[in-house]
Design a protein around this motif. Structure first.
Motif, PDB file in Angstrom:
ATOM      1  N   ILE A 120       0.807  -1.228   0.000  1.00 31.67           N
ATOM      2  CA  ILE A 120       0.000   0.000   0.000  1.00 31.67           C
ATOM      3  C   ILE A 120       0.838   1.276   0.000  1.00 31.67           C
ATOM      4  O   ILE A 120       0.281   2.372   0.003  1.00 31.67           O
ATOM      5  CB  ILE A 120      -0.948   0.019   1.219  1.00 31.67           C
ATOM      6  N   ASP A 121       2.172   1.157  -0.001  1.00 31.44           N
ATOM      7  CA  ASP A 121       3.026   2.350   0.124  1.00 31.44           C
ATOM      8  C   ASP A 121       2.749   3.365  -0.980  1.00 31.44           C
ATOM      9  O   ASP A 121       2.666   4.577  -0.713  1.00 31.44           O
ATOM     10  CB  ASP A 121       4.504   1.955   0.104  1.00 31.44           C
ATOM     11  N   LYS A 122       2.611   2.897  -2.228  1.00 33.80           N
ATOM     12  CA  LYS A 122       2.378   3.808  -3.348  1.00 33.80           C
ATOM     13  C   LYS A 122       1.056   4.551  -3.176  1.00 33.80           C
ATOM     14  O   LYS A 122       0.977   5.778  -3.380  1.00 33.80           O
ATOM     15  CB  LYS A 122       2.371   3.033  -4.668  1.00 33.80           C
ATOM     16  N   MET A 123       0.017   3.845  -2.781  1.00 36.05           N
ATOM     17  CA  MET A 123      -1.285   4.484  -2.610  1.00 36.05           C
ATOM     18  C   MET A 123      -1.244   5.505  -1.473  1.00 36.05           C
ATOM     19  O   MET A 123      -1.803   6.604  -1.604  1.00 36.05           O
ATOM     20  CB  MET A 123      -2.356   3.429  -2.337  1.00 36.05           C
ATOM     21  N   MET A 124      -0.585   5.173  -0.377  1.00 34.48           N
ATOM     22  CA  MET A 124      -0.514   6.105   0.746  1.00 34.48           C
ATOM     23  C   MET A 124       0.244   7.375   0.358  1.00 34.48           C
ATOM     24  O   MET A 124      -0.112   8.484   0.777  1.00 34.48           O
ATOM     25  CB  MET A 124       0.132   5.433   1.947  1.00 34.48           C
ATOM     26  N   ASP A 125       1.289   7.228  -0.461  1.00 33.06           N
ATOM     27  CA  ASP A 125       2.012   8.412  -0.949  1.00 33.06           C
ATOM     28  C   ASP A 125       1.116   9.288  -1.810  1.00 33.06           C
ATOM     29  O   ASP A 125       1.117  10.523  -1.693  1.00 33.06           O
ATOM     30  CB  ASP A 125       3.242   7.979  -1.760  1.00 33.06           C
ATOM     31  N   LEU A 126       0.339   8.648  -2.684  1.00 33.62           N
ATOM     32  CA  LEU A 126      -0.524   9.414  -3.585  1.00 33.62           C
ATOM     33  C   LEU A 126      -1.625  10.152  -2.833  1.00 33.62           C
ATOM     34  O   LEU A 126      -2.098  11.199  -3.287  1.00 33.62           O
ATOM     35  CB  LEU A 126      -1.139   8.482  -4.642  1.00 33.62           C
ATOM     36  N   PHE A 127      -2.024   9.636  -1.689  1.00 28.81           N
ATOM     37  CA  PHE A 127      -3.049  10.320  -0.902  1.00 28.81           C
ATOM     38  C   PHE A 127      -2.557  11.666  -0.350  1.00 28.81           C
ATOM     39  O   PHE A 127      -3.363  12.480   0.107  1.00 28.81           O
ATOM     40  CB  PHE A 127      -3.538   9.438   0.241  1.00 28.81           C
ATOM     41  N   ASN A 128      -1.264  11.917  -0.409  1.00 24.54           N
ATOM     42  CA  ASN A 128      -0.754  13.242  -0.028  1.00 24.54           C
ATOM     43  C   ASN A 128      -1.186  14.306  -1.032  1.00 24.54           C
ATOM     44  O   ASN A 128      -1.290  15.495  -0.696  1.00 24.54           O
ATOM     45  CB  ASN A 128       0.771  13.222   0.074  1.00 24.54           C
ATOM     46  N   ASP A 129      -1.447  13.886  -2.289  1.00 28.87           N
ATOM     47  CA  ASP A 129      -1.800  14.827  -3.355  1.00 28.87           C
ATOM     48  C   ASP A 129      -3.231  14.684  -3.859  1.00 28.87           C
ATOM     49  O   ASP A 129      -3.750  15.590  -4.521  1.00 28.87           O
ATOM     50  CB  ASP A 129      -0.841  14.649  -4.540  1.00 28.87           C
ATOM     51  N   TYR A 130      -3.854  13.554  -3.578  1.00 34.52           N
ATOM     52  CA  TYR A 130      -5.182  13.285  -4.140  1.00 34.52           C
ATOM     53  C   TYR A 130      -6.139  12.823  -3.048  1.00 34.52           C
ATOM     54  O   TYR A 130      -5.734  12.175  -2.079  1.00 34.52           O
ATOM     55  CB  TYR A 130      -5.109  12.205  -5.232  1.00 34.52           C
ATOM     56  N   ASP A 131      -7.417  13.136  -3.248  1.00 31.95           N
ATOM     57  CA  ASP A 131      -8.461  12.648  -2.341  1.00 31.95           C
ATOM     58  C   ASP A 131      -9.031  11.312  -2.794  1.00 31.95           C
ATOM     59  O   ASP A 131      -9.557  10.537  -1.983  1.00 31.95           O
ATOM     60  CB  ASP A 131      -9.608  13.663  -2.241  1.00 31.95           C
ATOM     61  N   VAL A 132      -8.944  11.055  -4.104  1.00 29.86           N
ATOM     62  CA  VAL A 132      -9.549   9.857  -4.678  1.00 29.86           C
ATOM     63  C   VAL A 132      -8.547   9.162  -5.591  1.00 29.86           C
ATOM     64  O   VAL A 132      -7.928   9.808  -6.449  1.00 29.86           O
ATOM     65  CB  VAL A 132     -10.820  10.197  -5.486  1.00 29.86           C
ATOM     66  N   LEU A 133      -8.389   7.862  -5.421  1.00 29.17           N
ATOM     67  CA  LEU A 133      -7.577   7.038  -6.311  1.00 29.17           C
ATOM     68  C   LEU A 133      -8.502   6.028  -6.982  1.00 29.17           C
ATOM     69  O   LEU A 133      -9.262   5.334  -6.305  1.00 29.17           O
ATOM     70  CB  LEU A 133      -6.491   6.296  -5.528  1.00 29.17           C
ATOM     71  N   VAL A 134      -8.444   5.954  -8.305  1.00 24.51           N
ATOM     72  CA  VAL A 134      -9.292   5.016  -9.045  1.00 24.51           C
ATOM     73  C   VAL A 134      -8.441   3.824  -9.460  1.00 24.51           C
ATOM     74  O   VAL A 134      -7.477   3.973 -10.221  1.00 24.51           O
ATOM     75  CB  VAL A 134      -9.934   5.678 -10.274  1.00 24.51           C
ATOM     76  N   ALA A 135      -8.802   2.652  -8.956  1.00 23.85           N
ATOM     77  CA  ALA A 135      -8.018   1.432  -9.188  1.00 23.85           C
ATOM     78  C   ALA A 135      -8.774   0.476 -10.099  1.00 23.85           C
ATOM     79  O   ALA A 135      -9.968   0.244  -9.907  1.00 23.85           O
ATOM     80  CB  ALA A 135      -7.735   0.742  -7.854  1.00 23.85           C
ATOM     81  N   PRO A 136      -8.097  -0.089 -11.094  1.00 21.20           N
ATOM     82  CA  PRO A 136      -8.733  -1.145 -11.885  1.00 21.20           C
ATOM     83  C   PRO A 136      -8.905  -2.394 -11.027  1.00 21.20           C
ATOM     84  O   PRO A 136      -7.950  -2.897 -10.434  1.00 21.20           O
ATOM     85  CB  PRO A 136      -7.734  -1.381 -13.030  1.00 21.20           C
ATOM     86  N   GLY A 137     -10.130  -2.882 -10.910  1.00 15.35           N
ATOM     87  CA  GLY A 137     -10.368  -4.100 -10.153  1.00 15.35           C
ATOM     88  C   GLY A 137      -9.963  -5.327 -10.934  1.00 15.35           C
ATOM     89  O   GLY A 137      -9.524  -5.235 -12.095  1.00 15.35           O
ATOM     90  N   PHE A 138     -10.057  -6.516 -10.274  1.00  8.26           N
ATOM     91  CA  PHE A 138      -9.908  -7.778 -11.003  1.00  8.26           C
ATOM     92  C   PHE A 138      -8.455  -8.125 -11.321  1.00  8.26           C
ATOM     93  O   PHE A 138      -8.175  -9.228 -11.753  1.00  8.26           O
ATOM     94  CB  PHE A 138     -10.761  -7.672 -12.282  1.00  8.26           C
ATOM     95  N   LEU A 139      -7.526  -7.174 -11.097  1.00  9.41           N
ATOM     96  CA  LEU A 139      -6.158  -7.346 -11.588  1.00  9.41           C
ATOM     97  C   LEU A 139      -5.142  -7.393 -10.460  1.00  9.41           C
ATOM     98  O   LEU A 139      -5.305  -6.774  -9.419  1.00  9.41           O
ATOM     99  CB  LEU A 139      -5.780  -6.199 -12.530  1.00  9.41           C
ATOM    100  N   GLY A 140      -4.072  -8.130 -10.705  1.00 13.32           N
ATOM    101  CA  GLY A 140      -2.909  -8.120  -9.843  1.00 13.32           C
ATOM    102  C   GLY A 140      -1.668  -8.146 -10.706  1.00 13.32           C
ATOM    103  O   GLY A 140      -1.736  -8.120 -11.935  1.00 13.32           O
ATOM    104  N   THR A 141      -0.523  -8.176 -10.067  1.00 14.20           N
ATOM    105  CA  THR A 141       0.742  -8.318 -10.795  1.00 14.20           C
ATOM    106  C   THR A 141       1.614  -9.338 -10.076  1.00 14.20           C
ATOM    107  O   THR A 141       1.583  -9.455  -8.848  1.00 14.20           O
ATOM    108  CB  THR A 141       1.502  -6.987 -10.919  1.00 14.20           C
ATOM    109  N   THR A 142       2.396 -10.060 -10.859  1.00 18.17           N
ATOM    110  CA  THR A 142       3.319 -11.039 -10.289  1.00 18.17           C
ATOM    111  C   THR A 142       4.606 -10.355  -9.845  1.00 18.17           C
ATOM    112  O   THR A 142       4.800  -9.144 -10.047  1.00 18.17           O
ATOM    113  CB  THR A 142       3.666 -12.110 -11.329  1.00 18.17           C
ATOM    114  N   GLU A 143       5.501 -11.140  -9.274  1.00 17.53           N
ATOM    115  CA  GLU A 143       6.776 -10.598  -8.814  1.00 17.53           C
ATOM    116  C   GLU A 143       7.566  -9.963  -9.947  1.00 17.53           C
ATOM    117  O   GLU A 143       8.263  -8.959  -9.746  1.00 17.53           O
ATOM    118  CB  GLU A 143       7.600 -11.718  -8.162  1.00 17.53           C
ATOM    119  N   ASP A 144       7.448 -10.503 -11.172  1.00 18.91           N
ATOM    120  CA  ASP A 144       8.191  -9.935 -12.309  1.00 18.91           C
ATOM    121  C   ASP A 144       7.399  -8.873 -13.065  1.00 18.91           C
ATOM    122  O   ASP A 144       7.834  -8.389 -14.112  1.00 18.91           O
ATOM    123  CB  ASP A 144       8.647 -11.038 -13.269  1.00 18.91           C
ATOM    124  N   GLY A 145       6.222  -8.496 -12.540  1.00 12.89           N
ATOM    125  CA  GLY A 145       5.452  -7.397 -13.126  1.00 12.89           C
ATOM    126  C   GLY A 145       4.412  -7.803 -14.145  1.00 12.89           C
ATOM    127  O   GLY A 145       3.740  -6.942 -14.722  1.00 12.89           O
TER     128      GLY A 145
END
Length: 345
Positions: A120-145
């Motif tokens: 969650i580190d990236k999202m918490m950083d973005l909350f310093n500048d934004y009130d709302v973050l829109v995330a694509p559901g249904f998706l994840g990423t593996t260790e290699d991206g």
């Protein structure tokens, strides 16, 4: 920082009018002082150009599962960017996230990946500048991206997983109904919204065909003690609270896709786990027909079959749960549900 996660399904983001309805709910939470994660599904349903089932039909399954997941991810990624753009037009401080920025890390079981962790580190950083973050559901990423998908109902799972990791005050699942109902309101005219339901009761309903939230997501919510609310995009009703306590729940659910068999000449027990006996007939899910009919042939049994049956379950979830299950012709489903709802609920 107080956070609310809000998941909107495909029908809730399919066009500008529905996106405005979603915006009203998002604005309310922002005005109340919350930071908001908006999780979106692909826009629309089967037949509409960007829906997941429409994307599936663009290929003939000769591609690898890894490529297939990349294709299916396009629907949610597109939806998240469109929704972000719409919310910016309404004056909110908002940005969309790439799958890697959402932070849901999975194994390599493409098309039905399992969540390993949520970063969650990236999202918490973005909350310093934004009130709302829109995330694509249904998706994840593996260790290699590499992009993975979480299986059917994966946007619900995304929302619950993020809610647990972010310690959200609430995870709100929005759909086209006002919450968990005593029966399908599209078929039963007097169906009512349940104010509260337990995790276990909701798990039981989802397993028997209720579609307000995916089974995998409920199980994850129970495991992580996520505060769930099930609400309507187009109404201001508070919806249904999912609680970790015993709640008496009376409800009707149904699951389509069954075949009825009348089997002749039975002289010893039927030992086919796909077949369930009810009354004088046997029933099997339609996709099990091949296995059932091979068994009957091997046993030398003759039979007649009729398709288009529906399994109906009446459930009384209380200290001593009770369930009545039976099968009806799909053409009689609406009549049957209304009769049972009137007499039992």
């Amino acid at each position: 920082m107080d956070i609310v996660v809000m998941k909107f399904g495909g029908t809730s983001v399919r066009d500008q009018a529905m996106r405005y309805q979603a915006f009203r709910h998002i604005r309310r939470e922002v005005s109340a002082g919350y930071k908001v994660v908006v999780v979106v599904s692909a826009m629309g349903r089967h037949g509409e150009p960007y829906a997941t089932d429409s994307l599936k039909e663009l290929v003939t399954y000769h591609v690898s599962k890894r490529e297939y997941d990349r294709l299916l991810s396009c629907g949610e990624i597109l939806s998240s960017i469109v929704m972000s753009d719409f919310l910016q037009q309404q004056g909110l401080k908002v940005t969309s996230l790439a799958p890697s920025e959402v932070g849901i890390k999975t194994d390599t079981n493409y098309t039905n990946a399992n969540i390993i962790t949520v970063e969650i580190d990236k999202m918490m950083d973005l909350f310093n500048d934004y009130d709302v973050l829109v995330a694509p559901g249904f998706l994840g990423t593996t260790e290699d991206g590499s992009i993975t998908t979480l299986g059917r109902g994966g946007s619900d799972t995304s929302a619950v997983a993020l809610g647990g990791a972010l310690k959200a005050t609430y995870v709100d699942i929005y759909s086209d109904v006002e919450g968990v109902m005593t029966a399908d309101p599209k078929l039963v005219k007097n169906a009512r919204v349940l104010e509260k339901i337990s995790y276990d009761s909701l798990i039981a309903l989802a397993a028997r065909g209720a579609k307000v939230i995916h089974l995998k997501a409920i199980e994850l919510a129970k495991k992580n003690h996520v505060n769930l609310r099930l609400r309507s995009t187009s109404a201001d009703h508070i919806g249904t609270y999912v609680v970790d306590e015993e709640v008496t729940t009376l409800s009707l659910t149904y699951k389509a896709g069954y075949t009825r068999y009348e089997i002749f000449g039975v002289v010893r027990p039927i030992e086919c786990h796909e077949l369930v006996k009810h009354g004088e007939y046997w029933y099997a899910q339609t996709y099990d027909e091949e296995a059932v009919e091979k068994y009957l042939k091997d046993e030398g049994l003759s039979y007649e079959k009729h398709g288009n049956y529906v399994q109906v379950s009446w459930m009384n979830q209380q200290r001593t749960p009770m369930e009545l299950t039976f099968y009806v012709d799909a053409l009689k489903l609406e009549e049957t549900l209304n009769f049972l709802h009137y007499n039992l609920i």
